[in-house]
Design a protein around this motif. Structure first.
Motif, mmCIF file in Angstrom:
data_model
loop_
_atom_site.group_PDB
_atom_site.id
_atom_site.type_symbol
_atom_site.label_atom_id
_atom_site.label_comp_id
_atom_site.label_asym_id
_atom_site.label_seq_id
_atom_site.Cartn_x
_atom_site.Cartn_y
_atom_site.Cartn_z
ATOM 1 N N LYS A 1 0.819 -1.215 0.000
ATOM 2 C CA LYS A 1 0.000 0.000 0.000
ATOM 3 C C LYS A 1 0.855 1.268 0.000
ATOM 4 O O LYS A 1 1.971 1.283 0.503
ATOM 5 C CB LYS A 1 -0.917 0.006 1.228
ATOM 6 C CG LYS A 1 -1.938 -1.116 1.233
ATOM 7 C CD LYS A 1 -2.764 -1.095 2.505
ATOM 8 C CE LYS A 1 -3.798 -2.232 2.508
ATOM 9 N NZ LYS A 1 -4.604 -2.225 3.762
ATOM 10 N N ALA A 2 0.274 2.329 -0.571
ATOM 11 C CA ALA A 2 0.872 3.656 -0.487
ATOM 12 C C ALA A 2 0.249 4.401 0.679
ATOM 13 O O ALA A 2 -0.963 4.321 0.885
ATOM 14 C CB ALA A 2 0.628 4.421 -1.785
ATOM 15 N N ASP A 3 1.056 5.136 1.422
ATOM 16 C CA ASP A 3 0.483 5.971 2.479
ATOM 17 C C ASP A 3 -0.547 6.920 1.874
ATOM 18 O O ASP A 3 -1.713 6.914 2.258
ATOM 19 C CB ASP A 3 1.584 6.782 3.175
ATOM 20 C CG ASP A 3 2.413 5.952 4.143
ATOM 21 O OD1 ASP A 3 2.037 4.793 4.419
ATOM 22 O OD2 ASP A 3 3.448 6.460 4.617
ATOM 23 N N VAL A 4 -0.086 7.749 0.938
ATOM 24 C CA VAL A 4 -0.981 8.673 0.239
ATOM 25 C C VAL A 4 -0.655 8.610 -1.258
ATOM 26 O O VAL A 4 0.476 8.880 -1.663
ATOM 27 C CB VAL A 4 -0.824 10.119 0.751
ATOM 28 C CG1 VAL A 4 -1.713 11.071 -0.059
ATOM 29 C CG2 VAL A 4 -1.167 10.207 2.224
ATOM 30 N N LEU A 5 -1.646 8.234 -2.043
ATOM 31 C CA LEU A 5 -1.491 8.083 -3.488
ATOM 32 C C LEU A 5 -2.194 9.239 -4.182
ATOM 33 O O LEU A 5 -3.373 9.511 -3.909
ATOM 34 C CB LEU A 5 -2.089 6.744 -3.927
ATOM 35 C CG LEU A 5 -1.969 6.346 -5.398
ATOM 36 C CD1 LEU A 5 -0.509 6.254 -5.822
ATOM 37 C CD2 LEU A 5 -2.659 4.998 -5.630
ATOM 38 N N VAL A 6 -1.472 9.922 -5.082
ATOM 39 C CA VAL A 6 -1.983 11.147 -5.692
ATOM 40 C C VAL A 6 -1.915 11.031 -7.216
ATOM 41 O O VAL A 6 -0.907 10.580 -7.771
ATOM 42 C CB VAL A 6 -1.165 12.370 -5.229
ATOM 43 C CG1 VAL A 6 -1.724 13.653 -5.827
ATOM 44 C CG2 VAL A 6 -1.134 12.450 -3.708
ATOM 45 N N PHE A 7 -2.996 11.471 -7.881
ATOM 46 C CA PHE A 7 -3.070 11.483 -9.337
ATOM 47 C C PHE A 7 -3.171 12.932 -9.815
ATOM 48 O O PHE A 7 -4.268 13.448 -10.039
ATOM 49 C CB PHE A 7 -4.280 10.688 -9.817
ATOM 50 C CG PHE A 7 -4.228 9.231 -9.474
ATOM 51 C CD1 PHE A 7 -3.711 8.304 -10.364
ATOM 52 C CD2 PHE A 7 -4.689 8.775 -8.241
ATOM 53 C CE1 PHE A 7 -3.661 6.953 -10.039
ATOM 54 C CE2 PHE A 7 -4.641 7.431 -7.911
ATOM 55 C CZ PHE A 7 -4.126 6.519 -8.813
ATOM 56 N N PRO A 8 -2.042 13.631 -9.949
ATOM 57 C CA PRO A 8 -2.088 15.042 -10.329
ATOM 58 C C PRO A 8 -2.606 15.216 -11.756
ATOM 59 O O PRO A 8 -2.414 14.361 -12.616
ATOM 60 C CB PRO A 8 -0.626 15.488 -10.209
ATOM 61 C CG PRO A 8 0.166 14.240 -10.385
ATOM 62 C CD PRO A 8 -0.658 13.138 -9.803
ATOM 63 N N LYS A 9 -3.233 16.376 -11.977
ATOM 64 C CA LYS A 9 -3.778 16.673 -13.300
ATOM 65 C C LYS A 9 -3.115 17.891 -13.939
ATOM 66 O O LYS A 9 -3.503 18.306 -15.032
ATOM 67 C CB LYS A 9 -5.291 16.915 -13.197
ATOM 68 C CG LYS A 9 -6.094 15.689 -12.753
ATOM 69 C CD LYS A 9 -5.968 14.539 -13.738
ATOM 70 C CE LYS A 9 -6.981 13.430 -13.468
ATOM 71 N NZ LYS A 9 -6.777 12.770 -12.167
ATOM 72 N N SER A 10 -2.137 18.485 -13.242
ATOM 73 C CA SER A 10 -1.459 19.655 -13.804
ATOM 74 C C SER A 10 -0.033 19.723 -13.282
ATOM 75 O O SER A 10 0.303 19.144 -12.244
ATOM 76 C CB SER A 10 -2.198 20.936 -13.421
ATOM 77 O OG SER A 10 -2.036 21.214 -12.037
ATOM 78 N N TYR A 11 0.821 20.462 -14.014
ATOM 79 C CA TYR A 11 2.196 20.662 -13.572
ATOM 80 C C TYR A 11 2.221 21.445 -12.268
ATOM 81 O O TYR A 11 3.067 21.206 -11.401
ATOM 82 C CB TYR A 11 3.001 21.416 -14.637
ATOM 83 C CG TYR A 11 3.061 20.726 -15.981
ATOM 84 C CD1 TYR A 11 2.754 19.372 -16.119
ATOM 85 C CD2 TYR A 11 3.428 21.426 -17.124
ATOM 86 C CE1 TYR A 11 2.815 18.740 -17.350
ATOM 87 C CE2 TYR A 11 3.497 20.801 -18.356
ATOM 88 C CZ TYR A 11 3.176 19.465 -18.470
ATOM 89 O OH TYR A 11 3.229 18.842 -19.696
ATOM 90 N N SER A 12 1.300 22.377 -12.132
ATOM 91 C CA SER A 12 1.234 23.188 -10.922
ATOM 92 C C SER A 12 0.996 22.323 -9.682
ATOM 93 O O SER A 12 1.609 22.539 -8.627
ATOM 94 C CB SER A 12 0.131 24.233 -11.053
ATOM 95 O OG SER A 12 -0.027 24.962 -9.859
ATOM 96 N N GLU A 13 0.111 21.336 -9.802
ATOM 97 C CA GLU A 13 -0.146 20.436 -8.673
ATOM 98 C C GLU A 13 1.123 19.673 -8.290
ATOM 99 O O GLU A 13 1.433 19.514 -7.104
ATOM 100 C CB GLU A 13 -1.266 19.454 -9.019
ATOM 101 C CG GLU A 13 -2.636 20.107 -9.094
ATOM 102 C CD GLU A 13 -3.743 19.133 -9.457
ATOM 103 O OE1 GLU A 13 -4.911 19.512 -9.333
ATOM 104 O OE2 GLU A 13 -3.429 17.983 -9.858
ATOM 105 N N ILE A 14 1.860 19.219 -9.296
ATOM 106 C CA ILE A 14 3.101 18.493 -9.017
ATOM 107 C C ILE A 14 4.102 19.406 -8.314
ATOM 108 O O ILE A 14 4.727 19.023 -7.317
ATOM 109 C CB ILE A 14 3.717 17.932 -10.320
ATOM 110 C CG1 ILE A 14 2.777 16.928 -10.969
ATOM 111 C CG2 ILE A 14 5.067 17.266 -10.025
ATOM 112 C CD1 ILE A 14 3.223 16.464 -12.340
#
Length: 307
Positions: free
Chosen positions: A36-49
């Motif tokens: 498992k990942a502690d927190v898994l994130v699916f960004p939708k923009s460069y700004s979010e990354i």
């Protein structure tokens, strides 16, 4: 920092629906293994990354970047901190002889886009299962071609969360490696410079390479692709075959009987099964032929019991 606080903070930068807690990474890997990942994130923009990178750096939180996760084994204990999966960044654009693709796009799709635009140079990538970002990270190649042959420039996000453009030469691309493996920069966009071609000839080449891949590789099972780098003067698959290791199985993972360079998940195998089988193959080949096989596949994450 506890996971609940981490989740809350990340949701300041990324939409709540794109943030998951405790998600099994086996759902997102080609091998179908991974804790498992502690927190898994699916960004939708460069700004979010950029914001997530800056946040994790400021708070000293582990950060892992994944694309299609086709050439990686995530250990059964999973990944701590934040895991970014970039497959939501998948835009591909054609401008003249150039194709610009976001890093979450499948390199296969970029190859198909090149075909549709009658551009030649990316035919070799028509069977590579990874993302553009993964292809850049390891200078992916097949059938005599590799990313460095056609790459012009890359947009990266630095480990400080800043965006910059890097040229092909600055990426230091060589056999299955790039500077991205050393500097922790995240590739978010690549521009490929191709040549005008004849669509029928491009399709014929892609069809030929697809046939070779399908006839030689065990695509019917989950796998991490080619496990080992090509040792100087040898072929890893032949060494493994000559060591009589095909169909050797540990747990649910075995050396493919179709292509000895692959290890396939045939029966609910685990990352630990993969790692043990890789070690067994390396040890046996070294004992029999004196050749040290170096992994091409990345192994990341925590061993079992460290969740």
């Amino acid at each position: 920092m506890n996971v609940m606080t981490l989740e809350k903070d990340i949701k300041q930068f990324v939409e709540a629906k794109d943030v998951l807690v405790g998600a099994p990474l086996a759902d997102y890997t080609y091998t179908k293994v991974g804790g498992k990942a502690d927190v898994l994130v699916f960004p939708k923009s460069y700004s979010e990354i950029e914001k997530v990178v800056a946040y994790t750096k400021e708070h000293n939180i582990p950060l892992t970047i994944l694309g299609n996760a086709s050439n990686v084994i995530i250990q059964d204990g999973g990944l701590r901190g934040v895991v970014l999966i970039l497959t939501g960044l998948d835009e591909v654009k054609v401008e003249g002889n150039r194709i610009t693709a976001q890093s979450g796009a499948a390199i296969i799709d970029v190859s198909r886009t090149a075909h549709d635009a009658s551009l030649t140079g990316l035919e070799f990538a028509c069977g590579i299962p990874g993302s553009v970002g993964g292809a850049l990270y390891m200078n992916a190649g097949a059938y005599g071609g590799e990313v460095k042959d056609v790459l012009e420039q890359v947009v990266v996000i630095t480990d400080a969360g800043d965006r910059k453009v890097m040229t092909r030469d600055e990426l230091e691309l060589s056999y299955r490696t790039s500077i991205l493996q050393k500097n922790n920069f995240i590739a978010v966009e690549a521009t490929f410079l191709l040549a005008e071609g004849e669509q029928t000839a491009i399709k014929a080449k892609m069809d030929e390479l697809t046939y070779l891949r399908e006839s030689k590789q065990p695509l019917e099972y989950p796998s991490c692709g080619s496990v080992f780098q090509r040792p100087p003067g040898h072929f890893a698959g032949k060494l493994i075959m000559d060591a009589d290791l095909q169909l050797t199985r540990i747990g649910g993972v075995e050396v493919s009987g179709k292509h000895a360079g692959f290890m396939v998940n045939v029966d609910n195998g685990t990352a630990t099964d993969y790692i043990n089988l890789i070690g067994h193959v390396q040890k046996t080949v070294k004992e029999k032929f004196g050749v040290s096989l170096q992994r091409e596949v990345r192994i990341i994450g925590d061993a079992p019991g460290h969740e």
